[in-house]
Design a protein around this motif. Structure first.
Motif, PDB file in Angstrom:
ATOM      1  N   ARG A 203     -39.852  12.988  11.226  1.00 37.32           N
ATOM      2  CA  ARG A 203     -39.897  11.798  10.364  1.00 37.32           C
ATOM      3  C   ARG A 203     -38.666  10.927  10.566  1.00 37.32           C
ATOM      4  NH1 ARG A 203     -39.829   7.730   8.772  1.00 37.32           N
ATOM      5  NH2 ARG A 203     -40.416   6.793   6.755  1.00 37.32           N
ATOM      6  N   LEU A 204     -37.561  11.518  10.975  1.00 36.63           N
ATOM      7  CA  LEU A 204     -36.326  10.763  11.230  1.00 36.63           C
ATOM      8  C   LEU A 204     -36.277  10.199  12.650  1.00 36.63           C
ATOM      9  CD1 LEU A 204     -33.771  13.145   9.483  1.00 36.63           C
ATOM     10  CD2 LEU A 204     -34.971  11.179   8.497  1.00 36.63           C
ATOM     11  N   GLY A 205     -37.341  10.422  13.403  1.00 36.46           N
ATOM     12  CA  GLY A 205     -37.418   9.845  14.745  1.00 36.46           C
ATOM     13  C   GLY A 205     -37.035  10.770  15.865  1.00 36.46           C
ATOM     14  N   GLU A 206     -36.850  12.048  15.580  1.00 36.89           N
ATOM     15  CA  GLU A 206     -36.453  13.000  16.615  1.00 36.89           C
ATOM     16  C   GLU A 206     -37.668  13.485  17.401  1.00 36.89           C
ATOM     17  OE1 GLU A 206     -33.349  13.788  17.357  1.00 36.89           O
ATOM     18  OE2 GLU A 206     -32.443  12.661  15.706  1.00 36.89           O
ATOM     19  N   SER A 207     -37.459  13.708  18.706  1.00 32.77           N
ATOM     20  CA  SER A 207     -38.530  14.190  19.586  1.00 32.77           C
ATOM     21  C   SER A 207     -38.296  15.658  19.953  1.00 32.77           C
ATOM     22  CB  SER A 207     -38.577  13.345  20.864  1.00 32.77           C
ATOM     23  OG  SER A 207     -38.838  11.983  20.554  1.00 32.77           O
ATOM     24  N   HIS A 208     -39.294  16.256  20.595  1.00 34.78           N
ATOM     25  CA  HIS A 208     -39.180  17.655  20.983  1.00 34.78           C
ATOM     26  C   HIS A 208     -38.108  17.839  22.054  1.00 34.78           C
ATOM     27  CE1 HIS A 208     -43.461  18.639  19.422  1.00 34.78           C
ATOM     28  NE2 HIS A 208     -42.544  19.018  18.557  1.00 34.78           N
ATOM     29  N   GLN A 209     -37.488  19.011  22.013  1.00 39.11           N
ATOM     30  CA  GLN A 209     -36.441  19.365  22.971  1.00 39.11           C
ATOM     31  C   GLN A 209     -36.710  20.756  23.521  1.00 39.11           C
ATOM     32  OE1 GLN A 209     -32.720  18.899  20.852  1.00 39.11           O
ATOM     33  NE2 GLN A 209     -33.237  16.821  20.186  1.00 39.11           N
ATOM     34  N   ARG A 210     -36.011  21.074  24.607  1.00 36.70           N
ATOM     35  CA  ARG A 210     -36.162  22.367  25.265  1.00 36.70           C
ATOM     36  C   ARG A 210     -34.901  23.207  25.089  1.00 36.70           C
ATOM     37  NH1 ARG A 210     -40.251  21.873  29.576  1.00 36.70           N
ATOM     38  NH2 ARG A 210     -39.104  23.402  30.809  1.00 36.70           N
ATOM     39  N   CYS A 211     -35.010  24.467  25.381  1.00 37.57           N
ATOM     40  CA  CYS A 211     -33.878  25.389  25.263  1.00 37.57           C
ATOM     41  C   CYS A 211     -32.791  24.994  26.271  1.00 37.57           C
ATOM     42  CB  CYS A 211     -34.355  26.818  25.531  1.00 37.57           C
ATOM     43  SG  CYS A 211     -33.045  28.058  25.551  1.00 37.57           S
ATOM     44  N   PRO A 212     -31.565  24.736  25.810  1.00 40.79           N
ATOM     45  CA  PRO A 212     -30.521  24.308  26.744  1.00 40.79           C
ATOM     46  C   PRO A 212     -29.850  25.448  27.498  1.00 40.79           C
ATOM     47  CG  PRO A 212     -29.676  24.270  24.514  1.00 40.79           C
ATOM     48  CD  PRO A 212     -31.133  24.644  24.413  1.00 40.79           C
ATOM     49  N   ARG A 213     -29.859  26.661  26.892  1.00 38.21           N
ATOM     50  CA  ARG A 213     -29.150  27.772  27.539  1.00 38.21           C
ATOM     51  C   ARG A 213     -29.702  29.096  27.033  1.00 38.21           C
ATOM     52  NH1 ARG A 213     -24.951  30.917  25.976  1.00 38.21           N
ATOM     53  NH2 ARG A 213     -24.601  29.640  24.109  1.00 38.21           N
ATOM     54  N   ARG A 214     -30.087  29.961  27.956  1.00 34.83           N
ATOM     55  CA  ARG A 214     -30.609  31.265  27.564  1.00 34.83           C
ATOM     56  C   ARG A 214     -29.564  32.037  26.774  1.00 34.83           C
ATOM     57  NH1 ARG A 214     -35.301  33.052  29.658  1.00 34.83           N
ATOM     58  NH2 ARG A 214     -34.688  35.201  29.145  1.00 34.83           N
ATOM     59  N   GLY A 215     -30.010  32.636  25.675  1.00 33.50           N
ATOM     60  CA  GLY A 215     -29.102  33.403  24.828  1.00 33.50           C
ATOM     61  C   GLY A 215     -28.422  32.575  23.764  1.00 33.50           C
ATOM     62  N   GLY A 216     -28.494  31.260  23.876  1.00 34.37           N
ATOM     63  CA  GLY A 216     -27.898  30.390  22.872  1.00 34.37           C
ATOM     64  C   GLY A 216     -28.925  29.993  21.819  1.00 34.37           C
ATOM     65  N   PRO A 217     -28.476  29.336  20.783  1.00 29.01           N
ATOM     66  CA  PRO A 217     -29.410  28.936  19.729  1.00 29.01           C
ATOM     67  C   PRO A 217     -30.352  27.834  20.198  1.00 29.01           C
ATOM     68  CG  PRO A 217     -27.220  28.046  19.292  1.00 29.01           C
ATOM     69  CD  PRO A 217     -27.080  28.973  20.462  1.00 29.01           C
ATOM     70  N   ALA A 218     -31.592  27.926  19.756  1.00 33.35           N
ATOM     71  CA  ALA A 218     -32.565  26.883  20.075  1.00 33.35           C
ATOM     72  C   ALA A 218     -32.235  25.605  19.308  1.00 33.35           C
ATOM     73  CB  ALA A 218     -33.967  27.356  19.716  1.00 33.35           C
ATOM     74  N   PRO A 219     -32.468  24.453  19.883  1.00 36.02           N
ATOM     75  CA  PRO A 219     -32.373  23.225  19.091  1.00 36.02           C
ATOM     76  C   PRO A 219     -33.431  23.240  17.992  1.00 36.02           C
ATOM     77  CG  PRO A 219     -32.492  22.744  21.455  1.00 36.02           C
ATOM     78  CD  PRO A 219     -32.834  24.189  21.286  1.00 36.02           C
ATOM     79  N   VAL A 220     -33.125  22.644  16.868  1.00 33.84           N
ATOM     80  CA  VAL A 220     -34.105  22.647  15.782  1.00 33.84           C
ATOM     81  C   VAL A 220     -35.348  21.858  16.174  1.00 33.84           C
ATOM     82  CG1 VAL A 220     -33.377  20.580  14.515  1.00 33.84           C
ATOM     83  CG2 VAL A 220     -34.265  22.552  13.254  1.00 33.84           C
ATOM     84  N   MET A 221     -35.218  20.951  17.140  1.00 31.07           N
ATOM     85  CA  MET A 221     -36.381  20.175  17.573  1.00 31.07           C
ATOM     86  C   MET A 221     -37.147  20.851  18.709  1.00 31.07           C
ATOM     87  SD  MET A 221     -36.459  17.975  15.321  1.00 31.07           S
ATOM     88  CE  MET A 221     -38.018  17.342  15.907  1.00 31.07           C
ATOM     89  N   GLN A 222     -36.757  22.039  19.096  1.00 28.59           N
ATOM     90  CA  GLN A 222     -37.585  22.827  20.004  1.00 28.59           C
ATOM     91  C   GLN A 222     -38.777  23.357  19.213  1.00 28.59           C
ATOM     92  OE1 GLN A 222     -35.485  25.789  22.319  1.00 28.59           O
ATOM     93  NE2 GLN A 222     -37.323  27.006  22.645  1.00 28.59           N
ATOM     94  N   GLN A 223     -39.920  23.490  19.858  1.00 31.69           N
ATOM     95  CA  GLN A 223     -41.118  24.018  19.194  1.00 31.69           C
ATOM     96  C   GLN A 223     -41.008  25.544  19.078  1.00 31.69           C
ATOM     97  OE1 GLN A 223     -43.767  21.777  21.961  1.00 31.69           O
ATOM     98  NE2 GLN A 223     -44.954  21.352  20.103  1.00 31.69           N
TER      99      GLN A 223
END
Length: 263
Positions: A203-223
């Protein structure tokens, strides 16, 4: 002689009785007294009986049909000032679809509000503030807890499984709210925080994202509902005070079968 002796015997008995009365007549006889009564306060105080504690609704007791009524109960407005220090005030309402049992609109709203007011949520970027308004009041979006069937009616695409944001509707599928997703690797409460922040993020205009680094936290906009792809579960856009992002894009993950309801 015999009558005089008899008289002396009677006289001695009278003297003995009088002496006994004089000595013991005023002594209390406890064998014939009632036991003392307990103090009035103690006597009137009822025995302590353990009372069952009220239990809030939990996901284990939330039930719902596969197809809801499409009508809503809305939560009361929030009386506090908007959450966040700076930014555009985003007003929102919270509603629960009729037919969902075991959770009230106000109970669900408290979880939504607590998540959006967390300092790791979207207010940390100082672009937005959030304020919950009441039924019928003007709002920038509505967070809806919906049955799988109504989720399909509100969302762009009918899968009966995921949640979505479509226009001003932030739709949380009650099936995911209650059951979470397999292999998420975190408690259900964490998933609930994630799904709120993810769909509000749209709703704030954010789009889907992918995992940036294995073992790290997922972005909240990752599915994260469909897969973590090497990342770990993360419900916050600002988990450590900084915006955590990944490259734009999504994965071609299959959607599990639609939920059939829970009774």
């Amino acid at each position: 002689m015999r009558s005089r002796a008899y008289l002396w015997i009677i006289l001695a008995a009278v003297v003995t009785a009088a002496t006994t009365l004089a000595v013991f007549g005023t002594v209390p006889r406890p064998l014939f007294r009632e036991a003392p009564s307990p103090p009035a306060a103690a006597a009137s105080k009822p025995a302590s009986v353990p009372q069952p504690r009220a239990r809030a609704a939990t996901p284990d007791r939330i039930t719902y049909p596969a197809e809801g009524q499409g009508t809503w109960v809305e939560a009361a407005r929030q009386k506090d000032a908007p959450a966040g220090s700076e930014g555009l005030v985003m007003r929102y309402r919270v509603a629960v679809e009729r037919g969902i049992e075991g959770v009230t609109a106000d109970t669900f709203a408290e979880k939504v509000t607590t998540t959006l007011e967390d300092p790791r949520s979207w207010t940390a970027g100082e672009q937005y503030r959030f304020r919950r308004v009441g039924p019928g009041q003007s709002a920038d979006f509505v967070v809806r807890l919906a049955t799988p069937g109504t989720r399909d009616a509100l969302c762009d695409g009918a899968d009966g499984y995921t949640s979505c944001r479509n226009g001003a509707n932030v739709v949380i599928n009650v099936a995911r709210w209650v059951k979470g997703v397999p292999r998420y690797g975190a408690p259900l409460t964490v998933y609930q925080q994630y799904v709120i922040n993810h769909e509000v993020g749209h709703r704030l205009g954010e789009s889907h994202q992918r995992c940036p680094r294995r073992g790290g936290p997922a972005p909240v906009m990752q599915q994260q509902t469909l897969g973590l792809h090497g990342c770990t579960a993360n419900p916050w856009p600002y988990p450590d005070g900084k915006l955590h992002q990944g490259p734009l894009g999504s994965y071609n993950d299959p959607t599990p079968p639609r939920d059939r309801g829970r009774r």
